[in-house]
Scaffold this active site. Structure first.
Site, mmCIF file in Angstrom:
data_model
loop_
_atom_site.group_PDB
_atom_site.id
_atom_site.type_symbol
_atom_site.label_atom_id
_atom_site.label_comp_id
_atom_site.label_asym_id
_atom_site.label_seq_id
_atom_site.Cartn_x
_atom_site.Cartn_y
_atom_site.Cartn_z
ATOM 1 N N ASN A 228 1.114 -4.458 46.521
ATOM 2 C CA ASN A 228 1.158 -4.394 45.054
ATOM 3 C C ASN A 228 1.348 -5.758 44.398
ATOM 4 O O ASN A 228 0.910 -5.978 43.274
ATOM 5 C CB ASN A 228 2.232 -3.409 44.588
ATOM 6 C CG ASN A 228 3.625 -3.803 45.016
ATOM 7 O OD1 ASN A 228 3.818 -4.391 46.086
ATOM 8 N ND2 ASN A 228 4.604 -3.500 44.190
ATOM 9 N N GLU B 53 17.020 -11.924 47.975
ATOM 10 C CA GLU B 53 15.863 -12.795 47.913
ATOM 11 C C GLU B 53 15.947 -13.673 46.665
ATOM 12 O O GLU B 53 16.640 -13.363 45.710
ATOM 13 C CB GLU B 53 14.568 -11.973 47.877
ATOM 14 C CG GLU B 53 14.366 -11.120 49.120
ATOM 15 C CD GLU B 53 12.960 -10.588 49.247
ATOM 16 O OE1 GLU B 53 12.138 -11.256 49.906
ATOM 17 O OE2 GLU B 53 12.688 -9.508 48.696
ATOM 18 N N GLU C 89 10.292 8.028 44.836
ATOM 19 C CA GLU C 89 9.457 6.971 44.267
ATOM 20 C C GLU C 89 7.993 7.412 44.321
ATOM 21 O O GLU C 89 7.450 7.678 45.393
ATOM 22 C CB GLU C 89 9.633 5.672 45.044
ATOM 23 C CG GLU C 89 8.854 4.520 44.441
ATOM 24 C CD GLU C 89 9.093 3.214 45.156
ATOM 25 O OE1 GLU C 89 9.274 2.190 44.479
ATOM 26 O OE2 GLU C 89 9.096 3.211 46.401
ATOM 27 N N CYS D 179 7.858 -1.916 42.267
ATOM 28 C CA CYS D 179 9.172 -1.433 42.685
ATOM 29 C C CYS D 179 10.162 -1.468 41.529
ATOM 30 O O CYS D 179 11.219 -0.842 41.594
ATOM 31 C CB CYS D 179 9.696 -2.236 43.867
ATOM 32 S SG CYS D 179 9.912 -3.990 43.516
ATOM 33 N N VAL E 230 9.392 2.999 56.406
ATOM 34 C CA VAL E 230 8.980 1.858 57.228
ATOM 35 C C VAL E 230 10.146 0.897 57.402
ATOM 36 O O VAL E 230 10.366 0.351 58.491
ATOM 37 C CB VAL E 230 7.766 1.147 56.603
ATOM 38 C CG1 VAL E 230 7.419 -0.118 57.389
ATOM 39 C CG2 VAL E 230 6.558 2.078 56.567
ATOM 40 N N GLY E 231 10.921 0.687 56.344
ATOM 41 C CA GLY E 231 12.087 -0.180 56.445
ATOM 42 C C GLY E 231 13.086 0.306 57.475
ATOM 43 O O GLY E 231 13.644 -0.482 58.248
ATOM 44 N N LYS F 267 2.366 -11.158 58.292
ATOM 45 C CA LYS F 267 1.496 -9.988 58.380
ATOM 46 C C LYS F 267 1.404 -9.362 56.991
ATOM 47 O O LYS F 267 2.328 -8.671 56.543
ATOM 48 C CB LYS F 267 2.018 -8.954 59.373
ATOM 49 C CG LYS F 267 0.922 -7.951 59.798
ATOM 50 C CD LYS F 267 1.431 -6.570 60.084
ATOM 51 C CE LYS F 267 1.566 -5.720 58.867
ATOM 52 N NZ LYS F 267 0.278 -5.432 58.150
ATOM 53 N N GLN G 292 -3.688 6.502 47.639
ATOM 54 C CA GLN G 292 -2.687 6.404 46.587
ATOM 55 C C GLN G 292 -3.015 7.339 45.438
ATOM 56 O O GLN G 292 -2.125 7.996 44.877
ATOM 57 C CB GLN G 292 -2.593 4.966 46.078
ATOM 58 C CG GLN G 292 -1.419 4.696 45.167
ATOM 59 C CD GLN G 292 -0.078 4.829 45.870
ATOM 60 O OE1 GLN G 292 0.106 4.293 46.958
ATOM 61 N NE2 GLN G 292 0.847 5.548 45.261
ATOM 62 N N GLU H 28 13.443 -5.149 51.084
ATOM 63 C CA GLU H 28 13.351 -4.578 49.746
ATOM 64 C C GLU H 28 12.452 -3.356 49.857
ATOM 65 O O GLU H 28 11.300 -3.468 50.290
ATOM 66 C CB GLU H 28 12.779 -5.592 48.759
ATOM 67 C CG GLU H 28 13.650 -6.822 48.568
ATOM 68 C CD GLU H 28 15.012 -6.506 47.996
ATOM 69 O OE1 GLU H 28 15.143 -5.476 47.297
ATOM 70 O OE2 GLU H 28 15.963 -7.264 48.256
ATOM 71 N N GLY I 104 8.512 -3.010 51.304
ATOM 72 C CA GLY I 104 7.675 -1.826 51.489
ATOM 73 C C GLY I 104 8.486 -0.565 51.292
ATOM 74 O O GLY I 104 9.478 -0.554 50.558
ATOM 75 N N SER I 105 8.084 0.487 51.979
ATOM 76 C CA SER I 105 8.707 1.792 51.776
ATOM 77 C C SER I 105 9.993 1.947 52.574
ATOM 78 O O SER I 105 10.240 1.225 53.549
ATOM 79 C CB SER I 105 7.728 2.900 52.187
ATOM 80 O OG SER I 105 7.552 2.915 53.588
#
Length: 483
Positions: free
Chosen positions: A150, A460, A381, A282, A230-231, A173, A329, A248, A226-227
């Site tokens: 995004n 961050e 989300e 986000c 996955v995190g 990546k 999406q 994040e 990311g999501s």
């Protein structure tokens, strides 16, 4: 046939084991390019090269490193129109947003170029006589950067720039759905005075290359955006090697609109926060918590504003909202529309698939009314141009509703009361708070991050980034008595 765009590994552009196509979500007939997918052996080669190059880079003089980051950032800002057009073409955000993203990404590099010269340690006297203490920060080593689609240039840059500034090597990546922006940034970095292998672009699917990367014991730190699912997977893989992580993830940001708010300002903030970037942020305002005293007037103007938004090709003049990024999406977004309806929410406008002159993933901005905070559309989300209005009867109820979430990234309040604004920013449980501003939009010189399921690990951006990209070394020195 378009030219194959390659990975950048150990200072060389190399083809992969296969390739994927990248198409413009505003016009599916427009092939942006074909992008190589790295193999496991190529990832291993990148990791080998990174370890060697990092040791060399750490030995560069401060001004030499500073010149590298300044050159990267300056070129990005100078080419914001060109690279922003490419970004909008592959991701779908309106050109003004794409151009702004690239320019801001350049500012990350110039900011951290200056931070290179501000890396000042500490010293102290020991509690033991004749002993001095020196505290300094050193590079963590090889950093894996896993960035989202995004904000394909900005988010990657606010990770890559501090990683390099603090002396680390990078394995990047990017999201596989937006590889063009990744190659463009890599081309700029590759031309700089850096050791071969210091910066590596490794494109590929998350389940393959991404998984192998986060499981590698040769990675010293992982910065991921990311999501949540996955995190969690990355955190589980990293803990086996005690690899430090910075993540994040999701959000369910709320904008609280009080009865004393400037109505036009509140509506403008809500529209921009909810539908900017097609809602694929986000920091998007996906929950609008509105005081009953202003609710009806706010809703009337909000719906009128949403219906008036021009949805179209990202590069077309006057477009206010582009397409969503992909068919997947779009399907997920439309499924949330049906879910909201099934939960009893009223879809007051939008939420529909749109047809335009070119075939793309277009959707009208949607507003749900009469929603409760326990509905799934207010808990999960959606990453869609959809927002929900939650009616409340008091400031206290508004604050409680805003805080009633598993997430905690951003929250905002629109009010003319200093007391309410002060109480809100001190008591809302988010990492970022805004007052009479949209929930989306942050500065690069201050920390960014959230609470709960939104973030994990050090912050961050700004000087706080050093807490992740460096390790602290404490030295004790007994010089003895002079002869």
């Amino acid at each position: 046939m378009t030219e194959l765009q390659k990975n950048y590994i150990a200072g060389q552009w190399v083809a992969g084991q296969d390739a994927v196509e990248n198409r413009n979500p505003s016009d599916l007939s427009d092939l942006v390019g074909t992008y190589a997918q790295a193999s496991a052996d190529q990832l291993d080669a990148a990791l080998d090269a990174a370890a060697k190059a990092q040791a060399e880079w750490a030995g560069y003089g401060l001004e030499r490193k500073q010149a590298v980051l300044m050159a990267i950032g300056t070129e990005m800002m100078q080419r914001a129109e060109e690279l922003g057009t490419l970004l909008s073409r592959e991701e779908g955000k309106p050109l003004a947003e794409g151009r702004g993203e690239v320019y801001r990404a350049g500012q990350f590099f110039t900011y951290y170029a200056h931070e290179i010269l501000r890396q000042i340690g500490e010293n102290a006297d020991s509690v033991r006589p004749g002993v001095e203490v020196d505290v300094r920060r050193e590079p963590v080593g090889t950093v894996a950067v896993i960035s989202p689609w995004n904000f394909p240039t900005a988010t990657a840059s606010w990770k890559i720039a501090p990683a390099l500034a603090y002396g680390n090597a990078v394995i990047w990546k990017p999201a596989n759905i937006t590889p063009a922006s990744a190659v463009a940034l890599t081309e700029i970095i590759a031309r700089q005075d850096i050791p071969a292998g210091l910066f590596n672009l490794v494109m590929g699917a998350g389940r393959d290359i991404g998984q192998r990367l986060v499981e590698s014991p040769r990675v010293d730190a992982i910065s991921f955006t990311g999501s949540v699912p996955v995190g969690r997977g990355i955190a589980s893989a990293a803990v086996g090697n005690f690899t430090r992580v910075q993540m994040e993830m999701g959000s369910k940001n709320a904008l609280a609109v009080m009865d004393d708010a400037n109505l036009d300002l509140a509506v403008s903030l809500a529209l921009g926060g909810a539908f900017g970037g097609t809602g694929q942020k986000c920091t998007a305002s996906s929950r609008l918590v509105v005081h009953a005293g202003i609710h009806d007037a706010f809703v009337e103007k909000l719906i009128a504003g949403a219906e008036a938004m021009k949805v179209g090709h990202a590069l077309a003049e006057g477009t206010q909202m582009g397409p969503v990024v992909s068919q997947q999406q779009l399907d997920e977004n439309l499924a949330y529309v049906e879910l909201g309806r099934s939960e009893g929410a009223e879809l007051a406008c939008g939420g529909l698939r749109l047809e335009r002159e070119t075939e793309g993933y277009y959707m009208s901005p949607g507003v749900f009314l009469n929603t409760r905070n326990d509905m799934r559309i207010n808990r999960e989300e959606m990453f869609a141009p959809l927002t929900s209005v939650i009616r409340v009867d008091s400031y206290d109820e508004a604050l409680a509703t805003v805080n009633d979430t598993n997430f905690g990234l951003t929250a905002g309040i629109v009010t003319q009361s200093l007391a309410r604004a002060t109480h809100f920013r001190r008591n809302v449980r988010t990492g970022v708070v805004t007052v009479n501003l949209p929930t989306a939009g942050t500065d690069y010189h201050v920390p960014f991050g959230g609470r709960g399921d939104s973030s994990f690990g050090p912050r961050e951006q700004g000087v706080h980034a050093r807490d992740f990209y460096t390790v602290v070394k404490t030295a004790y020195i007994a010089a003895g008595e002079p002869a």
